[in-house]
Design an enzyme around this catalytic site. Sequence first.
Site, PDB file in Angstrom:
ATOM      1  N   GLU A   1       1.113   4.102   1.203  1.00 54.33           N
ATOM      2  CA  GLU A   1       0.477   3.693   2.456  1.00 54.33           C
ATOM      3  C   GLU A   1       1.391   2.819   3.305  1.00 54.33           C
ATOM      4  O   GLU A   1       1.403   2.908   4.535  1.00 54.33           O
ATOM      5  CB  GLU A   1      -0.840   2.979   2.143  1.00 54.33           C
ATOM      6  CG  GLU A   1      -1.850   3.913   1.485  1.00 54.33           C
ATOM      7  CD  GLU A   1      -3.118   3.212   1.024  1.00 54.33           C
ATOM      8  OE1 GLU A   1      -3.508   2.204   1.650  1.00 54.33           O
ATOM      9  OE2 GLU A   1      -3.730   3.673   0.038  1.00 54.33           O
TER      10      GLU A   1
ATOM     11  N   HIS B   1      -9.714  -0.261   5.480  1.00 53.93           N
ATOM     12  CA  HIS B   1     -10.004  -0.067   4.054  1.00 53.93           C
ATOM     13  C   HIS B   1     -11.303   0.703   3.829  1.00 53.93           C
ATOM     14  O   HIS B   1     -12.341   0.379   4.419  1.00 53.93           O
ATOM     15  CB  HIS B   1     -10.118  -1.418   3.350  1.00 53.93           C
ATOM     16  CG  HIS B   1     -10.587  -1.305   1.925  1.00 53.93           C
ATOM     17  ND1 HIS B   1      -9.781  -0.843   0.910  1.00 53.93           N
ATOM     18  CD2 HIS B   1     -11.800  -1.554   1.362  1.00 53.93           C
ATOM     19  CE1 HIS B   1     -10.466  -0.834  -0.222  1.00 53.93           C
ATOM     20  NE2 HIS B   1     -11.697  -1.257   0.021  1.00 53.93           N
TER      21      HIS B   1
ATOM     22  N   HIS C   1      -1.163  -2.794  -0.265  1.00 56.18           N
ATOM     23  CA  HIS C   1      -0.902  -2.668  -1.702  1.00 56.18           C
ATOM     24  C   HIS C   1       0.201  -1.650  -1.946  1.00 56.18           C
ATOM     25  O   HIS C   1       0.549  -0.860  -1.062  1.00 56.18           O
ATOM     26  CB  HIS C   1      -2.174  -2.226  -2.431  1.00 56.18           C
ATOM     27  CG  HIS C   1      -2.737  -0.948  -1.894  1.00 56.18           C
ATOM     28  ND1 HIS C   1      -2.287   0.297  -2.279  1.00 56.18           N
ATOM     29  CD2 HIS C   1      -3.711  -0.727  -0.968  1.00 56.18           C
ATOM     30  CE1 HIS C   1      -2.954   1.235  -1.623  1.00 56.18           C
ATOM     31  NE2 HIS C   1      -3.825   0.638  -0.814  1.00 56.18           N
TER      32      HIS C   1
ATOM     33  N   HIS D   1      -2.323   2.418  -5.483  1.00 59.22           N
ATOM     34  CA  HIS D   1      -2.685   3.821  -5.324  1.00 59.22           C
ATOM     35  C   HIS D   1      -2.129   4.291  -3.987  1.00 59.22           C
ATOM     36  O   HIS D   1      -1.609   3.478  -3.212  1.00 59.22           O
ATOM     37  CB  HIS D   1      -4.210   4.031  -5.345  1.00 59.22           C
ATOM     38  CG  HIS D   1      -4.938   3.412  -4.197  1.00 59.22           C
ATOM     39  ND1 HIS D   1      -5.280   2.068  -4.171  1.00 59.22           N
ATOM     40  CD2 HIS D   1      -5.375   3.919  -3.020  1.00 59.22           C
ATOM     41  CE1 HIS D   1      -5.900   1.792  -3.035  1.00 59.22           C
ATOM     42  NE2 HIS D   1      -5.971   2.908  -2.307  1.00 59.22           N
TER      43      HIS D   1
ATOM     44  N   ASP E   1      -5.907  -3.834   5.229  1.00 66.62           N
ATOM     45  CA  ASP E   1      -6.408  -3.198   4.022  1.00 66.62           C
ATOM     46  C   ASP E   1      -7.043  -4.287   3.162  1.00 66.62           C
ATOM     47  O   ASP E   1      -7.093  -5.461   3.573  1.00 66.62           O
ATOM     48  CB  ASP E   1      -5.267  -2.475   3.299  1.00 66.62           C
ATOM     49  CG  ASP E   1      -5.754  -1.319   2.435  1.00 66.62           C
ATOM     50  OD1 ASP E   1      -6.977  -1.172   2.263  1.00 66.62           O
ATOM     51  OD2 ASP E   1      -4.913  -0.563   1.916  1.00 66.62           O
TER      52      ASP E   1
ATOM     53  N   GLU F   1      -7.002  -4.285  -0.780  1.00 68.38           N
ATOM     54  CA  GLU F   1      -6.521  -4.510  -2.147  1.00 68.38           C
ATOM     55  C   GLU F   1      -5.495  -5.635  -2.235  1.00 68.38           C
ATOM     56  O   GLU F   1      -5.341  -6.274  -3.277  1.00 68.38           O
ATOM     57  CB  GLU F   1      -5.927  -3.215  -2.717  1.00 68.38           C
ATOM     58  CG  GLU F   1      -6.947  -2.135  -3.032  1.00 68.38           C
ATOM     59  CD  GLU F   1      -7.261  -1.238  -1.849  1.00 68.38           C
ATOM     60  OE1 GLU F   1      -7.939  -0.216  -2.037  1.00 68.38           O
ATOM     61  OE2 GLU F   1      -6.813  -1.557  -0.717  1.00 68.38           O
TER      62      GLU F   1
END
Length: 276
Positions: free
Chosen positions: A134, A60, A104, A115, A8, A10
């Site tokens: 996630e 991502h 994240h 998020h 990912d 972030e």
Amino acid sequence: MRIYISVDMEGITGLVDVDDVQPGGRDYERGRLMMAEDVNAAIRGAVAAGATDITVNDAHGPMRNLLPEALHPAARLIRGKPKQMLMLEGLTPQHDAAVFVGYHSRAGALGVLSHSFMGHEIEDMWLDGRPVGEIGLAHATAAAIGVPVTALTGDDCACTEMTEWDASVRTVAVKYARDRFSADLRSSEEARAAIEKTVTASLSVPPKTPAVAAAPSTLTVRWQSASIASTLLGIPGVTSPDSRTVQAQGTLPDLYRLFGVWMHVAASLTNQPPYC
């Protein structure tokens, strides 16, 4: 030893703002190079531990952030979308271990760029009544496939979330959240050295194959929009305990795949692409 790396953005070293991680952002081009460097550190760690087959999944947003020419040559890259298995595309029972890079924390946490899958569209999620984002959903799905997650990198909030979900996973905090769009950063050299060392250590002991739950699980998602929840009720098996919440029962990884369909429906209603 076959290793799978899900990446990912972030939680990548040095990145703190939407402009760092979304195409068109003023620092996105720099951000994707930072992403490649964190991934390459994880690949070097896997190679040092004896990995002979490494698959990297760009997980991502548009899922084509990693530049193939910037990736360590020891790894193969899964790039682009759509992907039925989202952040775990290409993961199979033949993999010996999975590593999560740049992850994240979930919606509602005060982590960097926190998020759950769809930014402001998803307010909260639960797997069998346990709050999940996630990290937890990808970990549970990997376990259901039969692959243990051995290491995770991200900010300190992501690392805490992983430890609370599974304390056996080794974590690397590459930055320390001050707020949702600010962080105290480790130097790039220090962070990547830590990633490489931790991945090597996590793979040096043969990972234990996770136990797979036989009973079906329940995935519950609370959306910001009642319209999304109402529309999703058109999918067989989806129920709604209230006007903004939907849930479904099934076994992972089928639930994970179904959730991907929910995201595409939500994206069509909000004119926003589904992202992670």
